[in-house]
Design a protein around this motif. Structure first.
Motif, PDB file in Angstrom:
ATOM      1  N   VAL A 194       0.891  -1.108   0.019  1.00 29.48           N
ATOM      2  CA  VAL A 194      -0.104   0.086  -0.036  1.00 29.48           C
ATOM      3  C   VAL A 194       0.828   1.256   0.043  1.00 29.48           C
ATOM      4  O   VAL A 194       0.627   2.262  -0.592  1.00 29.48           O
ATOM      5  N   TYR A 195       2.145   1.080   0.740  1.00 33.20           N
ATOM      6  CA  TYR A 195       3.024   2.225   0.782  1.00 33.20           C
ATOM      7  C   TYR A 195       3.398   2.658  -0.689  1.00 33.20           C
ATOM      8  O   TYR A 195       3.556   3.740  -1.184  1.00 33.20           O
ATOM      9  N   LYS A 196       3.906   1.626  -1.390  1.00 33.02           N
ATOM     10  CA  LYS A 196       4.418   1.627  -2.993  1.00 33.02           C
ATOM     11  C   LYS A 196       3.224   1.975  -3.712  1.00 33.02           C
ATOM     12  O   LYS A 196       3.536   2.633  -4.801  1.00 33.02           O
ATOM     13  N   PHE A 197       2.057   1.437  -3.641  1.00 31.02           N
ATOM     14  CA  PHE A 197       1.158   1.612  -4.780  1.00 31.02           C
ATOM     15  C   PHE A 197      -0.224   2.064  -3.934  1.00 31.02           C
ATOM     16  O   PHE A 197      -1.204   1.421  -4.015  1.00 31.02           O
ATOM     17  N   PRO A 198      -0.486   3.323  -3.480  1.00 33.03           N
ATOM     18  CA  PRO A 198      -1.551   3.574  -2.550  1.00 33.03           C
ATOM     19  C   PRO A 198      -2.936   3.723  -3.617  1.00 33.03           C
ATOM     20  O   PRO A 198      -3.773   3.814  -2.824  1.00 33.03           O
ATOM     21  N   LYS A 199      -2.643   4.142  -4.625  1.00 33.79           N
ATOM     22  CA  LYS A 199      -3.906   4.370  -5.460  1.00 33.79           C
ATOM     23  C   LYS A 199      -4.119   3.324  -6.308  1.00 33.79           C
ATOM     24  O   LYS A 199      -5.162   3.253  -7.171  1.00 33.79           O
ATOM     25  N   VAL A 200      -3.617   2.016  -6.367  1.00 32.17           N
ATOM     26  CA  VAL A 200      -3.702   0.937  -7.037  1.00 32.17           C
ATOM     27  C   VAL A 200      -5.353   0.359  -6.857  1.00 32.17           C
ATOM     28  O   VAL A 200      -5.613   0.172  -5.366  1.00 32.17           O
ATOM     29  N   LYS A 201      -5.966  -0.168  -7.521  1.00 32.71           N
ATOM     30  CA  LYS A 201      -7.228  -0.907  -7.452  1.00 32.71           C
ATOM     31  C   LYS A 201      -6.992  -2.306  -7.644  1.00 32.71           C
ATOM     32  O   LYS A 201      -6.289  -2.692  -8.334  1.00 32.71           O
ATOM     33  N   ILE A 202      -7.677  -3.121  -6.519  1.00 32.29           N
ATOM     34  CA  ILE A 202      -7.442  -4.253  -6.429  1.00 32.29           C
ATOM     35  C   ILE A 202      -8.703  -4.932  -7.044  1.00 32.29           C
ATOM     36  O   ILE A 202      -9.582  -4.984  -6.396  1.00 32.29           O
ATOM     37  N   ASP A 203      -8.646  -5.924  -7.982  1.00 34.84           N
ATOM     38  CA  ASP A 203      -9.763  -6.903  -8.459  1.00 34.84           C
ATOM     39  C   ASP A 203     -10.012  -7.642  -7.322  1.00 34.84           C
ATOM     40  O   ASP A 203      -8.998  -8.313  -6.892  1.00 34.84           O
ATOM     41  N   SER A 204     -11.276  -7.732  -6.769  1.00 35.32           N
ATOM     42  CA  SER A 204     -11.763  -8.509  -5.566  1.00 35.32           C
ATOM     43  C   SER A 204     -13.022  -8.965  -6.033  1.00 35.32           C
ATOM     44  O   SER A 204     -13.823  -8.781  -6.968  1.00 35.32           O
ATOM     45  N   ILE A 205     -13.476  -9.917  -4.928  1.00 33.26           N
ATOM     46  CA  ILE A 205     -14.908 -10.857  -5.159  1.00 33.26           C
ATOM     47  C   ILE A 205     -15.697 -10.486  -3.942  1.00 33.26           C
ATOM     48  O   ILE A 205     -15.184 -10.708  -2.727  1.00 33.26           O
ATOM     49  N   LEU A 206     -16.737  -9.987  -4.027  1.00 31.55           N
ATOM     50  CA  LEU A 206     -17.681  -9.952  -2.912  1.00 31.55           C
ATOM     51  C   LEU A 206     -18.488 -11.060  -2.720  1.00 31.55           C
ATOM     52  O   LEU A 206     -19.630 -11.041  -3.679  1.00 31.55           O
ATOM     53  N   PRO A 207     -18.375 -11.970  -1.843  1.00 32.38           N
ATOM     54  CA  PRO A 207     -19.092 -13.199  -1.856  1.00 32.38           C
ATOM     55  C   PRO A 207     -20.492 -12.766  -0.957  1.00 32.38           C
ATOM     56  O   PRO A 207     -20.500 -12.434  -0.147  1.00 32.38           O
ATOM     57  N   LEU A 208     -21.797 -13.261  -1.931  1.00 30.88           N
ATOM     58  CA  LEU A 208     -22.923 -13.104  -1.244  1.00 30.88           C
ATOM     59  C   LEU A 208     -23.622 -14.417  -1.307  1.00 30.88           C
ATOM     60  O   LEU A 208     -24.417 -14.540  -2.184  1.00 30.88           O
ATOM     61  N   ILE A 209     -23.421 -14.997  -0.137  1.00 25.98           N
ATOM     62  CA  ILE A 209     -24.263 -16.495  -0.079  1.00 25.98           C
ATOM     63  C   ILE A 209     -23.748 -17.108  -1.340  1.00 25.98           C
ATOM     64  O   ILE A 209     -22.764 -17.915  -1.243  1.00 25.98           O
ATOM     65  N   ILE A 210     -24.511 -17.313  -2.348  1.00 22.99           N
ATOM     66  CA  ILE A 210     -24.184 -17.994  -3.310  1.00 22.99           C
ATOM     67  C   ILE A 210     -23.687 -17.486  -4.616  1.00 22.99           C
ATOM     68  O   ILE A 210     -23.342 -17.756  -5.861  1.00 22.99           O
ATOM     69  N   LEU A 211     -23.764 -16.221  -4.657  1.00 24.06           N
ATOM     70  CA  LEU A 211     -23.308 -15.100  -5.585  1.00 24.06           C
ATOM     71  C   LEU A 211     -21.796 -14.684  -5.282  1.00 24.06           C
ATOM     72  O   LEU A 211     -21.506 -14.371  -4.145  1.00 24.06           O
TER      73      LEU A 211
END
Length: 234
Positions: free
Chosen positions: A158-175
């Motif tokens: 985070v110090y090196k790349f403070p503005k980078v966006k991280i591809d993530s997954i938001l788990p919602l039960i079965i979605l």
């Protein structure tokens, strides 16, 4: 929230050998832990190779009071700080740590090099172990996990790349919803995630990783990771 990758494209063919090595050894040791659990030997193993703050602080106090024989116990306890960071108490703990190590360590290692990254990982893990001892010097229950070293990787990233966006997954039960979140979001999410590390816990008579000051002290790794990057001018 589960991180799965970043959007940093580096002009390098370097492979994250240190990250691969660390992930491999953590998985191998966890499989060994499962075998020990089946044989009823896991508690003894954790007591021998996990970090027990009371053991270190008692021996250190004995050395200060003039008992040089206790130096051997201090030395062994110091080694246990390293061994403890390769052990895990639950499926959720090892999966969470290795996902963070893969996503954030992969890019960081390519930036600073494999040898330097491995040294960084071990050094930060050791320092967070010392913080744990200071936080709860009388704790007689083993503390284990790569949490401190991994969150140091996150802090450095985070110090090196403070503005980078991280591809993530938001788990919602079965979605599972794909989302992009700023890297610094995971500095907060990491602390929340710690509360779930009891899920899928191995059977350890006597317990391990009590959720007290010593366990939470892993969070100091965020600051340690940042300081390392600043001092090394990376």
């Amino acid at each position: 929230m589960i991180p799965i990758g970043d959007k940093i494209f580096l002009l390098t063919n370097k492979k994250p050998l240190a990250v691969w090595f660390l992930i491999g050894i953590n998985i191998a040791l966890f499989l060994w832990e499962i075998k020990l659990e089946i044989n009823g030997e896991l508690a003894t193993f954790f007591n021998s190779w996990g970090l027990v703050p009371e053991r270190f602080s008692t021996a250190f106090a004995s050395v200060i009071s003039g008992n040089p024989a206790a130096l051997l116990i201090v030395f062994w306890s110091s080694l246990s700080i390293f061994s403890a960071m390769f052990l895990h108490a639950s499926y959720s703990q090892i999966i969470g740590n290795l996902i963070f190590l893969w996503v954030f360590g992969n890019t960081l290692e390519k930036i600073i090099g494999s040898g330097r990254f491995l040294l960084f990982y071990l050094f930060c893990g050791f320092l967070t172990g010392i913080v744990q001892i200071i936080a709860e010097p009388n704790l007689a229950i083993p503390l284990i996990g790569a949490n401190g070293a991994v969150v140091s990787v996150l802090g450095a990233y985070v110090y090196k790349f403070p503005k980078v966006k991280i591809d993530s997954i938001l788990p919602l039960i079965i979605l599972y919803i794909p989302v992009e979140v700023p890297a610094f979001f995971y500095c907060f999410w990491w602390f929340i995630q710690q509360l779930s590390y009891g899920i899928g816990a191995l059977n350890v008579p006597g317990g391990v990783n009590p959720l007290g000051a010593g366990y939470v002290a892993h969070g100091m790794g965020l600051l340690i990771g940042v300081v390392w990057m600043v001092v090394m001018k990376l």
